[in-house]
Scaffold this motif. Sequence first.
Motif, PDB file in Angstrom:
ATOM      1  N   UNK A  25      18.958 -11.070 -13.065  1.00 23.03           N
ATOM      2  CA  UNK A  25      19.160 -12.019 -11.751  1.00 23.03           C
ATOM      3  C   UNK A  25      19.410 -13.442 -12.292  1.00 23.03           C
ATOM      4  N   UNK A  26      19.205 -13.612 -13.643  1.00 28.37           N
ATOM      5  CA  UNK A  26      19.363 -14.918 -13.950  1.00 28.37           C
ATOM      6  C   UNK A  26      20.875 -15.239 -14.121  1.00 28.37           C
ATOM      7  N   UNK A  27      21.697 -14.096 -14.225  1.00 29.86           N
ATOM      8  CA  UNK A  27      23.164 -14.408 -14.510  1.00 29.86           C
ATOM      9  C   UNK A  27      23.792 -13.906 -13.210  1.00 29.86           C
ATOM     10  N   UNK A  28      23.354 -13.192 -12.119  1.00 33.47           N
ATOM     11  CA  UNK A  28      23.991 -12.743 -11.083  1.00 33.47           C
ATOM     12  C   UNK A  28      23.139 -13.213  -9.801  1.00 33.47           C
ATOM     13  N   UNK A  29      23.659 -14.009  -9.123  1.00 36.17           N
ATOM     14  CA  UNK A  29      23.066 -14.884  -7.868  1.00 36.17           C
ATOM     15  C   UNK A  29      22.596 -13.640  -7.133  1.00 36.17           C
ATOM     16  N   UNK A  30      23.571 -12.631  -6.693  1.00 35.73           N
ATOM     17  CA  UNK A  30      23.199 -11.761  -5.745  1.00 35.73           C
ATOM     18  C   UNK A  30      22.104 -10.708  -5.926  1.00 35.73           C
ATOM     19  N   UNK A  31      21.572 -10.845  -7.167  1.00 36.87           N
ATOM     20  CA  UNK A  31      20.742  -9.783  -7.572  1.00 36.87           C
ATOM     21  C   UNK A  31      19.195 -10.520  -7.562  1.00 36.87           C
TER      22      UNK A  31
END
Length: 69
Positions: A25-31
């Motif tokens: 989630x820190x690297x993927x804004x949709x997660x």
Amino acid sequence: MHDNLTGLPNRELFFDRIDAALTLAQTESKIRPAILSIDIDRFKQINEASGLSSADPFCLPSRGGFRVF
């Protein structure tokens, strides 16, 4: 790393998966990780008073998973 009765992940696997989801989630804004907690009223008392075999049927329905409506 799974519970013998329900087949669900045990505590160690649960925390490992949460850590992985938070890292992603820190690297993927949709997660956007989320946790659903279900508390069965007086489960501990049933477990302690009647023994594990009496409390097991309360856990079994969770094996089938949950559906999103």
